[in-house]
Design a protein around this motif. Structure first.
Motif, PDB file in Angstrom:
ATOM      1  N   ASN A  85      57.981  -3.619  61.703  1.00  0.00           N
ATOM      2  CA  ASN A  85      58.728  -4.866  61.361  1.00  0.00           C
ATOM      3  C   ASN A  85      60.048  -5.229  62.186  1.00  0.00           C
ATOM      4  O   ASN A  85      60.155  -6.200  62.479  1.00  0.00           O
ATOM      5  CB  ASN A  85      58.892  -4.900  59.751  1.00  0.00           C
ATOM      6  N   ARG A  86      60.846  -4.175  62.039  1.00  0.00           N
ATOM      7  CA  ARG A  86      61.961  -4.097  62.740  1.00  0.00           C
ATOM      8  C   ARG A  86      61.851  -4.599  64.271  1.00  0.00           C
ATOM      9  O   ARG A  86      62.519  -5.271  64.863  1.00  0.00           O
ATOM     10  CB  ARG A  86      62.766  -2.884  62.674  1.00  0.00           C
ATOM     11  N   LEU A  87      60.743  -3.985  64.960  1.00  0.00           N
ATOM     12  CA  LEU A  87      60.634  -4.061  66.097  1.00  0.00           C
ATOM     13  C   LEU A  87      60.220  -5.614  66.466  1.00  0.00           C
ATOM     14  O   LEU A  87      60.435  -6.330  67.418  1.00  0.00           O
ATOM     15  CB  LEU A  87      59.390  -2.972  66.881  1.00  0.00           C
ATOM     16  N   ASP A 123      71.368  -2.449  65.338  1.00  0.00           N
ATOM     17  CA  ASP A 123      72.542  -2.344  66.120  1.00  0.00           C
ATOM     18  C   ASP A 123      72.198  -1.664  67.536  1.00  0.00           C
ATOM     19  O   ASP A 123      72.793  -1.998  68.371  1.00  0.00           O
ATOM     20  CB  ASP A 123      73.657  -1.262  65.344  1.00  0.00           C
ATOM     21  N   ALA A 124      71.252  -0.938  67.716  1.00  0.00           N
ATOM     22  CA  ALA A 124      70.713  -0.304  68.627  1.00  0.00           C
ATOM     23  C   ALA A 124      70.227  -1.103  69.854  1.00  0.00           C
ATOM     24  O   ALA A 124      70.697  -1.444  70.975  1.00  0.00           O
ATOM     25  CB  ALA A 124      69.729   0.907  68.566  1.00  0.00           C
ATOM     26  N   PHE A 125      69.502  -2.406  69.257  1.00  0.00           N
ATOM     27  CA  PHE A 125      69.166  -3.358  70.062  1.00  0.00           C
ATOM     28  C   PHE A 125      70.435  -4.248  70.872  1.00  0.00           C
ATOM     29  O   PHE A 125      70.323  -4.507  71.761  1.00  0.00           O
ATOM     30  CB  PHE A 125      68.105  -4.451  69.360  1.00  0.00           C
ATOM     31  N   THR A 184      62.144 -11.541  68.354  1.00  0.00           N
ATOM     32  CA  THR A 184      62.553 -13.094  68.298  1.00  0.00           C
ATOM     33  C   THR A 184      63.045 -13.687  69.480  1.00  0.00           C
ATOM     34  O   THR A 184      62.871 -15.031  69.804  1.00  0.00           O
ATOM     35  CB  THR A 184      63.020 -13.436  67.070  1.00  0.00           C
ATOM     36  N   GLY A 185      63.813 -12.914  70.083  1.00  0.00           N
ATOM     37  CA  GLY A 185      64.767 -13.434  71.100  1.00  0.00           C
ATOM     38  C   GLY A 185      64.324 -13.028  72.533  1.00  0.00           C
ATOM     39  O   GLY A 185      64.649 -13.707  73.603  1.00  0.00           O
ATOM     40  N   PHE A 199      55.933  -6.365  72.000  1.00  0.00           N
ATOM     41  CA  PHE A 199      56.120  -7.386  70.857  1.00  0.00           C
ATOM     42  C   PHE A 199      56.852  -8.818  71.528  1.00  0.00           C
ATOM     43  O   PHE A 199      57.876  -8.373  72.334  1.00  0.00           O
ATOM     44  CB  PHE A 199      57.070  -7.104  69.633  1.00  0.00           C
ATOM     45  N   GLU A 200      56.047  -9.630  71.607  1.00  0.00           N
ATOM     46  CA  GLU A 200      56.679 -10.813  72.385  1.00  0.00           C
ATOM     47  C   GLU A 200      56.110 -11.992  71.759  1.00  0.00           C
ATOM     48  O   GLU A 200      54.985 -12.604  71.695  1.00  0.00           O
ATOM     49  CB  GLU A 200      56.111 -10.784  73.946  1.00  0.00           C
ATOM     50  N   GLN A 201      57.208 -13.091  71.636  1.00  0.00           N
ATOM     51  CA  GLN A 201      56.979 -14.157  70.883  1.00  0.00           C
ATOM     52  C   GLN A 201      55.941 -14.130  69.865  1.00  0.00           C
ATOM     53  O   GLN A 201      54.808 -14.850  69.946  1.00  0.00           O
ATOM     54  CB  GLN A 201      56.521 -15.406  72.086  1.00  0.00           C
TER      55      GLN A 201
END
Length: 345
Positions: free
Chosen positions: A275-277, A243-245, A282-283, A319-321
């Motif tokens: 894992n949440r990060l 929700d924060a993202f 993903t986008g 975290f990227e791709q």
């Protein structure tokens, strides 16, 4: 515990609380009253904050007067009297609240780390998500002025909140400015809203009454935060993060910050947090700035330092791709009042 707090923990920093704590430790009647609270709520910092809250609320005028006069003997007598007369009220406050350490040194560490995160990602705007959000005060990191002992300065030199931090080591703090902040979200199990009178009073109550500089700094910080209150989300960070993202605008880099927050999480929850990060990336790219004890932040290198070594690691992860880049970019001591920068810009 109360005697140790008075003779060791508070001895050099708060003579007033040292005197009060020792007086409480010497009264069997007081100690029996404190036992009315759950075991985890009997610590001196919690009970003294609850007493301070009553004084600030006008419910313990003799204690308030003794605190205002910084009269240790009068404060000790008034604290004993208040605790015995208002045991139920003290316990109720202690049970409902948790102590808050809103140390402003965090911003001195966070500012250059967030700017570095933006550099890694090539971002021109960031959305800040602070976990364990210290009443959202960390979310104003770009709105304060910071001066380092090396002569460098960051942030807003005209801000009513001016901070300082000492730098050790040969590597200077990067002079890079943080990009525009387009979102501010705090995540906490029990967030504190500085625009709420009771919540603001509790933050004041968590400070020790004979530390006027800290009190003045907190007042300035709360006033600054009240001019643009952040969005505060209540709940477990692992569950609330999606929700924060969603509240960080598209095109901005979400930067999650944790400052001595993950140590309260069991290892399983810390791994789920990681894992949440990863899932959120993903986008779009997601950054995480961590200031935690050695070995507390999963995936953050420890530099070979030992756990419980007295300092914290400043970590940065991007975290990227489906790729993760994680580095230890510094060390800090005393909640950010002393730091060593390690990253090569």
């Amino acid at each position: 515990m109360y005697r140790h707090f008075g003779e060791v923990d508070a001895a050099d920093t708060s003579p007033l609380y040292a005197r009060v704590a020792i007086a409480l430790s010497e009264s069997g009647e007081v100690l029996r009253a404190i036992e009315a609270a759950p075991a985890r709520k009997r610590h001196p910092t919690v009970v003294l904050a609850a007493l301070h809250d009553l004084a600030l609320a006008g419910r313990a005028p003799a204690l308030a007067a003794a605190y205002a006069a910084a009269d240790g003997d009068a404060a000790a007598d008034a604290a004993i009297d208040t605790l015995l007369r208002m045991t139920d009220s003290v316990v109720a406050i202690a049970v409902r609240r948790k102590t808050r350490a809103n140390e402003t040194g965090r911003c001195a560490v966070l500012y250059p780390a967030i700017a570095e995160a933006a550099r890694w990602a090539g971002a021109n705007a960031v959305g800040l998500i602070d976990v364990g959000c210290s009443a959202g005060l960390n979310l104003n990191v770009d709105r304060v002025g910071i001066t380092y002992s090396s002569g460098q300065s960051l942030g807003d030199p005209s801000s009513p909140v001016q901070l300082s931090s000492s730098v050790v080591g040969a590597r200077p703090i990067p002079a890079r400015a943080m990009p525009e902040v387009v979102g501010r979200v705090g995540v906490d199990l029990d967030p504190v809203d500085v625009t709420d009178a009771d919540d603001a009073r509790w933050l004041r109550a968590c400070l020790w009454p004979d530390q006027p500089e800290r009190i003045a700094r907190l007042e300035a910080e709360m006033a600054l935060a009240a001019t643009a209150p952040p969005l505060l989300l209540r709940g477990d960070a692992v569950e609330v993060l999606p929700d924060a993202f969603a509240h960080v605008p598209a095109g901005a880099l979400p930067v999650v910050t944790t400052t001595w927050a993950l140590s309260r999480f069991p290892l399983e929850s810390r791994l789920r947090f990681l894992n949440r990060l990863d899932e959120a990336a993903t986008g779009r790219a997601v950054a995480w700035v961590s200031v935690e004890g050695v070995g507390v932040g999963p995936a953050i290198p420890t530099l070979g330092d030992r756990r419980a070594s007295g300092h914290s690691i400043i970590g940065l992860a991007l975290f990227e791709q489906s790729a993760l880049r994680a580095e230890a970019i510094g060390r800090c001591w005393s909640r950010g009042r002393l730091l060593s920068w390690l990253a090569v810009s």
